[in-house]
Design a protein around this motif. Structure first.
Motif, PDB file in Angstrom:
ATOM      1  N   ILE A   1      15.961  14.768  50.050  1.00 59.56           N
ATOM      2  CA  ILE A   1      16.467  14.927  51.424  1.00 59.56           C
ATOM      3  C   ILE A   1      17.455  16.092  51.488  1.00 59.56           C
ATOM      4  O   ILE A   1      17.413  16.915  52.410  1.00 59.56           O
ATOM      5  CB  ILE A   1      17.123  13.617  51.899  1.00 59.56           C
ATOM      6  N   ARG A   2      18.334  16.156  50.487  1.00 62.51           N
ATOM      7  CA  ARG A   2      19.308  17.253  50.438  1.00 62.51           C
ATOM      8  C   ARG A   2      18.594  18.604  50.392  1.00 62.51           C
ATOM      9  O   ARG A   2      18.949  19.540  51.139  1.00 62.51           O
ATOM     10  CB  ARG A   2      20.205  17.092  49.208  1.00 62.51           C
ATOM     11  N   ASN A   3      17.588  18.728  49.513  1.00 65.68           N
ATOM     12  CA  ASN A   3      16.855  19.988  49.415  1.00 65.68           C
ATOM     13  C   ASN A   3      16.125  20.309  50.711  1.00 65.68           C
ATOM     14  O   ASN A   3      16.058  21.479  51.129  1.00 65.68           O
ATOM     15  CB  ASN A   3      15.866  19.931  48.248  1.00 65.68           C
ATOM     16  N   TRP A   4      15.584  19.279  51.364  1.00 65.62           N
ATOM     17  CA  TRP A   4      14.881  19.487  52.637  1.00 65.62           C
ATOM     18  C   TRP A   4      15.851  20.001  53.695  1.00 65.62           C
ATOM     19  O   TRP A   4      15.514  20.911  54.462  1.00 65.62           O
ATOM     20  CB  TRP A   4      14.240  18.172  53.084  1.00 65.62           C
ATOM     21  N   PHE A   5      17.056  19.465  53.736  1.00 63.19           N
ATOM     22  CA  PHE A   5      18.066  19.927  54.683  1.00 63.19           C
ATOM     23  C   PHE A   5      18.385  21.403  54.459  1.00 63.19           C
ATOM     24  O   PHE A   5      18.545  22.167  55.421  1.00 63.19           O
ATOM     25  CB  PHE A   5      19.345  19.103  54.547  1.00 63.19           C
ATOM     26  N   TYR A   6      18.478  21.811  53.173  1.00 62.55           N
ATOM     27  CA  TYR A   6      18.737  23.225  52.887  1.00 62.55           C
ATOM     28  C   TYR A   6      17.523  24.084  53.241  1.00 62.55           C
ATOM     29  O   TYR A   6      17.666  25.179  53.796  1.00 62.55           O
ATOM     30  CB  TYR A   6      19.107  23.410  51.424  1.00 62.55           C
ATOM     31  N   ASP A   7      16.331  23.609  52.918  1.00 59.68           N
ATOM     32  CA  ASP A   7      15.118  24.377  53.211  1.00 59.68           C
ATOM     33  C   ASP A   7      14.946  24.601  54.712  1.00 59.68           C
ATOM     34  O   ASP A   7      14.464  25.658  55.140  1.00 59.68           O
ATOM     35  CB  ASP A   7      13.888  23.653  52.656  1.00 59.68           C
ATOM     36  N   LYS A   8      15.336  23.620  55.523  1.00 61.85           N
ATOM     37  CA  LYS A   8      15.177  23.698  56.977  1.00 61.85           C
ATOM     38  C   LYS A   8      16.374  24.339  57.671  1.00 61.85           C
ATOM     39  O   LYS A   8      16.367  24.522  58.889  1.00 61.85           O
ATOM     40  CB  LYS A   8      14.926  22.303  57.558  1.00 61.85           C
TER      41      LYS A   8
ATOM     42  N   ILE B   1      19.343  23.028  57.987  1.00 60.25           N
ATOM     43  CA  ILE B   1      20.271  22.033  58.534  1.00 60.25           C
ATOM     44  C   ILE B   1      21.584  22.102  57.761  1.00 60.25           C
ATOM     45  O   ILE B   1      22.663  22.012  58.347  1.00 60.25           O
ATOM     46  CB  ILE B   1      19.645  20.625  58.472  1.00 60.25           C
ATOM     47  N   LEU B   2      21.472  22.228  56.445  1.00 58.64           N
ATOM     48  CA  LEU B   2      22.629  22.553  55.618  1.00 58.64           C
ATOM     49  C   LEU B   2      22.573  24.049  55.339  1.00 58.64           C
ATOM     50  O   LEU B   2      21.517  24.580  54.976  1.00 58.64           O
ATOM     51  CB  LEU B   2      22.609  21.761  54.309  1.00 58.64           C
ATOM     52  N   LYS B   3      23.701  24.724  55.502  1.00 57.33           N
ATOM     53  CA  LYS B   3      23.707  26.187  55.442  1.00 57.33           C
ATOM     54  C   LYS B   3      23.818  26.703  54.015  1.00 57.33           C
ATOM     55  O   LYS B   3      24.660  26.247  53.247  1.00 57.33           O
ATOM     56  CB  LYS B   3      24.874  26.742  56.281  1.00 57.33           C
TER      57      LYS B   3
END
Length: 344
Positions: free
Chosen positions: A21-28, A30-32
Motif C-alpha cells: 500500500i505504501r509503495n502504491w501511494f508513492y507510485d500514484k 499520493i505520498l510525495k
C-alpha cells in the motif's frame, strides 16, 4: 527458528500488504517523492543485509572519482548520534556508523554524510560551499521519499530475492515486485567460476523487465593484510595460527578464505558494538597470535585491541563479465543528468 518463521506467516502477509500500500501511494503520487537536479544513484537491496552494498558503493566511487566530486549519504546504522552529520577529522565509527566511517577513511577526498532523513541529508549536502556533483545513496532502495535518478539493486547469489519471502517469514523488506524499480540488478557474491548456463537460469528466475540490465559480480579478496604497524601478505599468514574475527552478515566466505586447521573463529552480529567483555574475549583467545578481521570490523576494533596483532583484509567487488557495460551505463546516466542540469 524455521518453525517460528512459519508460525509468523500471517504477520508476513500483513507486513507485505502494508508495504505494498505504501509503495502504491508513492507510485500514484499520493505520498510525495522528491527529486533533485544533481545525479543521485541509490544502491540497496530487497533483503535484510549481507548483499555487499559497501563494496558496490566503493566500486562506484572508484569509477566516478576521477571526474566528479562525490558525496555518499547513509543513514549511519547503529551510530551514536542523530540528525545530519558530515564526516570530518574528529569523526569516529561511533558517530558515523562503521560503514560510513570506513568510506571516510578510505576515500578522504569525498564527502561522507549520515542522515536517516535522506531528503534532508541531500538538501544539506547541496548547501555546502563545495557541494557534490553526484550523490550516492547507501541502502536507500526502500526510501521512497527521495526519487533517485538511478537505482542499483543487489541480490546475493546464495540468497536471491526470487527465492525469499517477506519478513518475518523470510528476509525481504518488501515484495519481490519492488525489484521493478531498479535500473540495474547485480547478483553479488557469485563464484568466480559461475557458468553462462547458471547465469541464464538466474536471469530467468529473476524475471527482469525489458529495460533492466543484469550483471554478476564476485568478492575479490586483497592479497595484503593491513594494520596500523605493518602490512603482511595473506600467503605469509595462511599457515600461521591466528584468530579470525567477524561482525558482519554471513561471514563464512571470509573465514573460509583465511582458515587454517588450527585457527580459531569468533563470530559476532552484523554491525556489532564491541563491548569491553568482547575485547577481553578476543585478547584472551588470540594468545598473542595475529588477529585478522574485516575492514568494517577493523574501524570498530582499532584502538581497543593490540595494534601489533590486529590486521584487516580489504575486499572489492569485481564483475564476472560485461563490467565495461556497467561502467558505461553509469557514466552515461551521470553525463546525461549533468548535461540536463547545466541546460535547465
Amino acid at each position: 527458528m524455521i518453525l517460528l518463521r512459519k508460525i509468523l506467516f500471517p504477520f508476513a502477509i500483513l507486513y507485505g500488504l502494508i508495504t505494498a500500500i505504501r509503495n502504491w501511494f508513492y507510485d500514484k503520487g499520493i505520498l510525495k517523492s522528491y527529486s533533485f537536479s544533481v545525479p543521485i544513484i541509490a544502491v540497496g537491496n530487497l533483503s535484510v543485509g549481507g548483499t555487499g552494498k559497501t563494496p558496490q558503493i566503493e566500486y562506484l566511487i572508484r569509477l566516478l572519482l576521477p571526474n566528479y566530486k562525490i558525496a555518499v549519504l547513509s543513514r549511519g546504522y547503529k551510530r551514536k548520534s542523530s540528525g545530519f552529520l558530515l564526516a570530518e577529522y574528529s569523526s569516529t565509527a561511533e558517530t558515523l556508523g562503521d560503514e560510513p566511517f570506513q568510506l571516510h577513511q578510505k576515500f578522504p577526498t569525498i564527502q561522507v554524510a549520515v542522515d536517516a532523513n535522506r531528503k534532508n541529508g541531500i538538501e544539506q549536502l547541496l548547501t555546502l560551499q563545495n557541494k557534490p556533483d553526484i550523490i550516492l545513496l547507501d541502502d536507500a532502495f526502500q526510501h521512497r521519499k527521495v526519487k533517485a535518478g538511478f537505482y542499483i539493486l543487489l541480490t546475493a547469489y546464495n540468497d536471491l530475492y526470487a527465492d525469499d519471502f517477506i519478513l518475518p517469514t523470510g528476509n525481504l523488506r518488501e515484495s519481490r515486485s519492488g525489484a521493478k524499480r531498479a535500473n540495474i540488478i547485480v547478483v553479488t557474491k557469485c563464484p568466480s567460476t559461475l557458468s553462462e548456463a547458471d547465469q541464464t537460469n538466474i536471469r530467468q528466475k529473476l524475471k527482469l523487465s525489458a529495460n533492466q540490465q543484469l550483471y554478476f559480480s564476485a568478492i575479490q579478496y586483497d592479497e595484503i593484510l593491513y594494520s596500523e604497524t605493518e602490512n603482511r601478505t595473506v600467503a605469509s599468514l595462511l599457515n600461521t595460527d591466528k584468530l579470525l574475527v567477524a561482525g558482519i552478515a554471513k561471514p563464512k566466505p571470509f573465514f573460509n578464505h583465511l582458515q587454517d586447521g588450527n585457527d580459531e573463529e569468533l563470530e559476532f552480529p552484523d554491525h556489532h558494538d564491541f563491548t569491553e567483555i568482547d575485547i577481553q574475549t578476543i585478547q584472551k583467545k588470540s594468545k598473542n597470535k595475529p588477529i585478522i578481521t574485516t575492514e568494517k570490523d577493523f574501524v570498530r576494533l582499532k584502538g581497543k585491541v593490540n595494534a601489533a596483532q590486529l590486521f584487516y583484509l580489504p575486499i572489492q567487488s569485481v564483475f564476472l563479465s560485461n563490467g565495461e557495460n556497467f561502467n558505461k551505463q553509469i557514466n552515461n546516466y551521470v553525463e546525461q543528468s549533468t548535461r540536463n542540469r547545466s541546460v535547465s
